[in-house]
Design a protein around this motif. Structure first.
Motif, short mmCIF file in Angstrom:
data_model
loop_
_atom_site.label_atom_id
_atom_site.label_comp_id
_atom_site.label_asym_id
_atom_site.label_seq_id
_atom_site.Cartn_x
_atom_site.Cartn_y
_atom_site.Cartn_z
N ARG A 125 0.85 -1.19 0.00
CA ARG A 125 0.00 0.00 0.00
C ARG A 125 0.89 1.25 0.00
NH1 ARG A 125 -3.72 1.71 5.19
NH2 ARG A 125 -4.30 3.78 4.41
N TRP A 126 1.94 1.21 0.81
CA TRP A 126 2.80 2.39 0.95
C TRP A 126 3.84 2.48 -0.16
CZ3 TRP A 126 0.35 5.73 3.51
CH2 TRP A 126 -0.52 5.34 4.55
N SER A 127 4.17 1.35 -0.74
CA SER A 127 5.03 1.41 -1.93
C SER A 127 4.27 2.15 -3.03
CB SER A 127 5.40 0.00 -2.41
OG SER A 127 6.19 -0.67 -1.45
N GLN A 128 2.97 1.83 -3.12
CA GLN A 128 2.13 2.50 -4.11
C GLN A 128 1.98 3.99 -3.77
OE1 GLN A 128 -1.34 -0.02 -3.75
NE2 GLN A 128 -0.67 -1.37 -5.42
N TRP A 129 1.84 4.25 -2.50
CA TRP A 129 1.70 5.64 -2.05
C TRP A 129 2.95 6.44 -2.44
CZ3 TRP A 129 4.11 9.07 1.29
CH2 TRP A 129 3.33 10.12 1.80
N LEU A 130 4.11 5.82 -2.27
CA LEU A 130 5.36 6.50 -2.61
C LEU A 130 5.47 6.71 -4.12
CD1 LEU A 130 7.69 4.72 -0.06
CD2 LEU A 130 7.10 7.15 -0.08
N PHE A 131 4.97 5.73 -4.88
CA PHE A 131 4.94 5.90 -6.33
C PHE A 131 4.10 7.13 -6.69
CE2 PHE A 131 2.71 5.48 -10.33
CZ PHE A 131 3.74 5.22 -11.22
N LEU A 132 2.95 7.24 -6.04
CA LEU A 132 2.06 8.37 -6.34
C LEU A 132 2.70 9.70 -5.93
CD1 LEU A 132 -1.42 6.91 -5.37
CD2 LEU A 132 -0.49 7.31 -7.68
N LEU A 133 3.44 9.66 -4.83
CA LEU A 133 4.17 10.85 -4.41
C LEU A 133 5.12 11.29 -5.52
CD1 LEU A 133 5.06 12.71 -1.87
CD2 LEU A 133 6.98 11.11 -1.71
N MET A 134 5.82 10.34 -6.08
CA MET A 134 6.76 10.65 -7.16
C MET A 134 6.00 11.12 -8.40
SD MET A 134 10.09 8.51 -6.86
CE MET A 134 10.69 7.76 -5.36
N TYR A 135 4.87 10.49 -8.64
CA TYR A 135 4.06 10.87 -9.80
C TYR A 135 3.64 12.33 -9.68
CZ TYR A 135 0.30 10.76 -13.27
OH TYR A 135 -0.49 11.02 -14.36
N LYS A 136 3.19 12.69 -8.48
CA LYS A 136 2.73 14.06 -8.28
C LYS A 136 3.87 15.05 -8.39
CE LYS A 136 -1.05 12.34 -5.62
NZ LYS A 136 -1.33 11.73 -4.33
N LYS A 137 5.05 14.61 -8.05
CA LYS A 137 6.20 15.51 -8.12
C LYS A 137 6.85 15.49 -9.50
CE LYS A 137 7.28 15.97 -3.33
NZ LYS A 137 6.91 17.39 -3.27
N GLY A 138 6.22 14.77 -10.41
CA GLY A 138 6.78 14.73 -11.76
C GLY A 138 7.99 13.81 -11.87
N LEU A 139 8.20 12.97 -10.87
CA LEU A 139 9.36 12.08 -10.89
C LEU A 139 9.02 10.70 -11.44
CD1 LEU A 139 10.89 13.01 -7.43
CD2 LEU A 139 11.86 13.54 -9.68
N ALA A 140 7.73 10.42 -11.60
CA ALA A 140 7.33 9.16 -12.22
C ALA A 140 6.60 9.53 -13.49
CB ALA A 140 6.41 8.38 -11.29
N TYR A 141 7.01 8.95 -14.59
CA TYR A 141 6.37 9.31 -15.85
C TYR A 141 6.37 8.11 -16.77
CZ TYR A 141 11.12 9.57 -17.70
OH TYR A 141 12.40 9.26 -18.08
N LYS A 142 5.49 8.17 -17.75
CA LYS A 142 5.40 7.07 -18.71
C LYS A 142 5.84 7.59 -20.07
CE LYS A 142 2.41 3.22 -19.74
NZ LYS A 142 1.07 2.67 -19.84
N LYS A 143 6.70 6.83 -20.72
CA LYS A 143 7.08 7.26 -22.07
C LYS A 143 7.45 6.05 -22.92
CE LYS A 143 12.06 7.77 -21.76
NZ LYS A 143 13.23 8.60 -21.65
N LYS A 144 7.38 6.28 -24.21
CA LYS A 144 7.80 5.24 -25.13
C LYS A 144 9.30 5.38 -25.32
CE LYS A 144 6.72 2.91 -29.38
NZ LYS A 144 5.86 2.75 -30.53
#
Length: 825
Positions: free
Chosen positions: A133-152
């Motif tokens: 649950r918290w691993s996912q939470w940390l992923f979302l934290l990074m997502y919100k900070k622009g540190l997690a992104y999806k690209k080809k």
RNA sequence: GCCGAAGUGGCGGAAUUGGCAGACGCACACGACUCAAAAUCGUGCGCCCUCCGGGCAUGUGGGUUCAACUCCCACCUUCGGCACCA
């Protein structure tokens, strides 16, 4: 008389420790904390010697630190997601969760049987919903900070594991897990922007004073920072097209005689479209692209280049230079294009020779003259600039600056830093991992799962009929969901996260493993972090240790923790070998902790593994060496067993015979040595040998002393303190001995013994007499003897006197307490 | 190619600040105990010689020093990391 029965003793005390909840740790702000942590294991099924080694090292430090008065936290947990669970699931037709749970149970039993002092209250399991649950939470934290992104992107693909891999998980072109060749595929994937932290990950290595230099260097190499310039060339035939190159040598810009593009470079097609080169060039491109990473990088010698028929304009002097494409230029590094300076780069020199490209020298070495016609290899060194109108005469270092500055003003380039480090590819097309908490909605796009909906649970009913555990894409109930924003039909992301995400923050979870409001609570993490002593294998030098540092920095920036580095001190333990090679089933040289514990007990196994080599070096397993350690413990057992304090009815023996003083000194010498060796040097092997020497001294003492003395207070004290020294290494025997010596409480709750400097003093010392640096004799003198007296005594020595006959002493050197050296002619 | 670590008896290793090379353990040999074996205890154990005593020895070759496993230079070997990195 009783025999040493490790099984009985060990099981007895283990039970007692567990009942008394003995190693439980709690925050106590009045006490200094000490966090000792061994890298948590993947629950593969059973412990191997590498595990036993790392746990033995950690447990010594934990027990020692407790006795030194620290509030010690020593937790253990499970890195429980990952592919082996899926493979085992198919093989044995058992659910991955069941398989993992069973393994954890078994391995935990084994760990307990080793007598490791873990606080099991803090156990974590990364595959439990409470954790991920918290691993996912940390992923979302990074997502919100622009540190997690999806690209080809063009990514590493392992065909056997049927998933993508991070760059760090490819070793020499092979998958780190299954060793099959890795291919390149263009796929849309999730990344973490670790490159944003490249500089901090690099520079903060300097703050890690207690990390092994080799680990820091490996990380440094991996990050691969290089400073230089980016320079923009224009294409002569297409004035609107730019080709940017990265170079560490902008000072050689006037020496450029050609330029090479990577075959994947986006401009290549445009350049040759409709020309007579088109067919040839495109054929070459597709051929190179078909090659695997290994094929392409292994043929060091065959650098193939192909002229495109086009020219580029050198921005510094307007010259036109031919544009080639070359198989040795990598799209993934720098800009995917390089400038060719054959005079000052050896690779370019060879390439120019092969394709008859011109050479122009623009740097002259000091005190020497080189010319393009006569040079047989490139000159990559320092010098002053020539053939560089406007910059001639400058040192090349000044030239780098000036040229870069000039380009910057003209808007044709500028200062630039390039890293080898790539962003961390974290999505995996596998089932047994933490689902990435993202929802795809046709209307709203990529929508993060709201925190209140976490965890996104992994479905546990798995189809086990095929030869793969199906990925999450095969579970309609999982995939189909509602958009959290608009409520319309939507689909979940079906990739799971790289297991290295889960292990990048577990050490913080240990500080408050049951927290339901946050990954960890603030007070606990602030009290316990950083980890004071981290212990693990060198194979994680770049992988886990780099990722964990990255996570910690992200959490620091988010204001969630106050430390910027997770591990203050790192011990990279060596591997366990036998007969010169790694233990492996195929070689038939495997020794398991189980069989050692069964045959000799955990104490013997721990002792041997610590005694056989210093912790950071590779260890050669030797069955006879184990016997030796077992023998040593039996010797201790006999001392304790023979000791009869009820006979100490002889208070008239003050214990000041020569032997008594010597024994006391041996004890204090040992205390000092063991303390320093554990605390400052991590040399457990020499710490143990110091205890062995003490035990040897006790045996000689017994031999030379009357019976009543053998049971007196001096021996009682010596044995007791010896047992304290032994406690971190052989905790069970020490506990049993402590109790048999008549002490209450546990040995592990005692204070570490202190040595008394005055007890180390000696009245007389043996001094070596050297003549011209060679040992020619010895003498015993008073310890407080002056230097003059020493020389006098040495010259008075019969043998030395003989040797000095007819010679003249020109110089004397004395080292108090050690030697006298007479220099004669 | 670049970077790093290491190289010491038959073996694992020790020597912490330039000061007795080989601590401690294993193996081996001999002795004691035993009917015997195991266990245990004790003694010895780098190599060589003419064995009193001396010489040679810490991967190789040089150097610095009264003195070098330790410092400096060059090289060899093994292991590890990075590597068409621009």
């Amino acid at each position: 008389m009783t025999n040493y029965n490790p099984k009985k003793i060990e099981e007895y005390w283990q039970k007692k420790w567990e009942e008394d909840d003995f190693y439980r740790s709690a925050m106590d702000k009045d006490r200094e904390k000490y966090y000792v942590l061994e890298m948590f294991p993947y629950p593969s099924g059973k412990l191997h010697m590498g595990h036993m080694r790392v746990y033995s090292i950690g447990d010594v430090l934990a027990r020692f630190s407790r006795m030194r008065g620290y509030n010690v936290i020593h937790p253990m947990g499970w890195d429980a997601f990952g592919l082996p669970a899926e493979n085992a699931a198919i093989e044995n037709r058992v659910n991955p969760k069941e398989w993992t749970t069973k393994n954890i149970e078994h391995m935990k039993k084994q760990q307990k049987r080793l007598g490791a002092s873990y606080d099991w209250q803090r156990e974590v399991n990364t595959s439990s919903p409470e954790y991920y649950r918290w691993s996912q939470w940390l992923f979302l934290l990074m997502y919100k900070k622009g540190l997690a992104y999806k690209k080809k992107a063009s990514v590493n693909w392992c065909n056997r594991c049927e998933t993508v891999l991070a760059n760090e998980q490819v070793e020499k072109g092979l998958c780190w897990r299954c060793s099959s060749p890795v291919e390149t595929r263009d796929l849309e994937q999730w990344f973490l922007k670790i490159t944003d932290y490249a500089d901090r990950l690099l520079y903060d290595l300097d703050t890690l004073e207690d990390w092994p230099e080799r680990v820091k260097i490996m990380q440094q190499n991996w990050i691969g920072r290089s400073e230089g310039a980016e320079i923009t060339f224009r294409v002569k035939e297409f004035p609107d097209e730019e080709i940017r190159v990265f170079t560490t040598r902008p000072d050689t810009l006037f020496g450029v005689t050609y330029m090479v593009l990577a075959p994947e470079h986006p401009l290549v097609e445009n350049l040759v479209r409709g020309t007579d080169k088109e067919e040839e060039v495109l054929a070459f491109v597709s051929q190179v692209r078909k090659e695997s990473e290994i094929e392409r990088t292994s043929e060091e010698s065959s650098k193939i280049g192909l002229f495109t028929g086009r020219y580029a304009i050198n921005p510094i002097n307007g010259e036109k230079v031919p544009i080639l494409i070359g198989n040795y230029v990598l799209m993934a590094y720098g800009t995917g294009a390089v400038m060719g300076v054959p005079a000052h780069d050896q690779r370019d020199f060879l390439f120019a020779g092969k394709y008859n490209l011109p050479i122009r020298t623009v740097i002259q070495p000091p005190g020497e003259k080189i010319t393009a016609e006569t040079m047989t290899e490139a000159y990559p060194g320092e010098g002053h600039m020539v053939n560089s109108p406007g910059f001639d005469g400058l040192s090349n270092k000044e030239g780098m600056r000036e040229i870069t500055e000039h380009l910057r003003k003209e808007n044709l380039g500028g200062f630039r830093i390039t890293y080898r480090l790539r962003d961390w590819l974290i999505s995996r097309q596998r089932y047994w991992g933490a689902p990435i908490p993202i929802i795809y909605c046709d209307k709203c796009g990529n929508v993060p799962v709201p925190e209140s909906d976490l965890p996104v649970k992994l479905p546990l009913e798995v189809e086990l009929s095929g030869n793969r555990v199906p990925s999450l894409a095969h579970y309609p109930d999982f995939v189909n969901t509602r958009c959290p924003t608009c409520g319309g039909p939507a689909r979940r992301e079906t990739d799971t996260m790289d297991t290295f995400i889960c292990s990048s923050w577990y050490f913080m979870r240990f500080t408050s493993p049951h927290s339901e409001k946050a990954p960890f609570d603030r007070e606990s993490v602030d009290y316990w972090m950083p980890v004071d002593q981290y212990i693990g294998g060198i194979e994680h030098a770049v992988l886990h240790l780099l990722y964990a540092r990255f996570f910690t920095k992200v959490l620091y920036d988010a204001g969630l923790v106050k430390v910027e580095e997770p591990f203050s001190r790192l011990l990279a333990q060596g591997m366990v070998y036998k007969d010169g090679s790694k233990m492996s089933k195929s070689r038939g040289n495997v020794v398991t902790p189980d069989e050692i514990v069964k045959k000799y007990g955990a104490d013997t196994g721990r002792l041997f593994i610590l005694f056989a080599a210093p912790p950071e070096k590779d260890l050669d397993w030797n069955d006879q060496g184990v016997e030796g350690c077992h023998r040593f413990l039996r010797r201790i057992w006999r001392l304790i067993d023979d000791f009869q304090p009820e006979l100490k009815s002889t208070p008239d023996h003050p214990g000041n015979r020569e032997e008594d003083v010597a024994l006391e000194r041996s004890l204090h010498v040992a205390i000092k040595k063991v303390t320093v060796d554990i605390q400052e040097r991590f040399n457990f092997n020499t710490a143990i040998s110091a205890i062995m020497e003490l035990v040897n001294s006790i045996y000689s003492y017994r031999q030379s002393s009357p019976a009543e003395q053998q049971n007196g207070p001096l021996l009682n004290e010596t044995l007791s303190k010896m047992v304290l020294l032994l406690a971190p290494f052989a905790p069970h025997l020490a506990e049993e001995a402590w109790s048999r010596l008549g002490h209450g409480d546990s040995v592990h709750q005692q204070s570490w013994p202190q040595y008394e400097p005055e007890k180390l003093q000696v009245d007389e010392v043996e001094i070596v007499i050297q003549v011209n640096g060679k040992v020619r004799g010895r003498m015993t003198v008073a310890a407080n003897c002056s230097e003059e007296e020493l020389v006098e005594a040495a010259r008075g020595n019969d043998r030395i006197d003989q040797l000095l006959q007819g010679k003249k002493v020109v110089k004397t050197i004395t080292v108090p307490g050690r030697l006298v050296n007479l220099v004669v002619r």
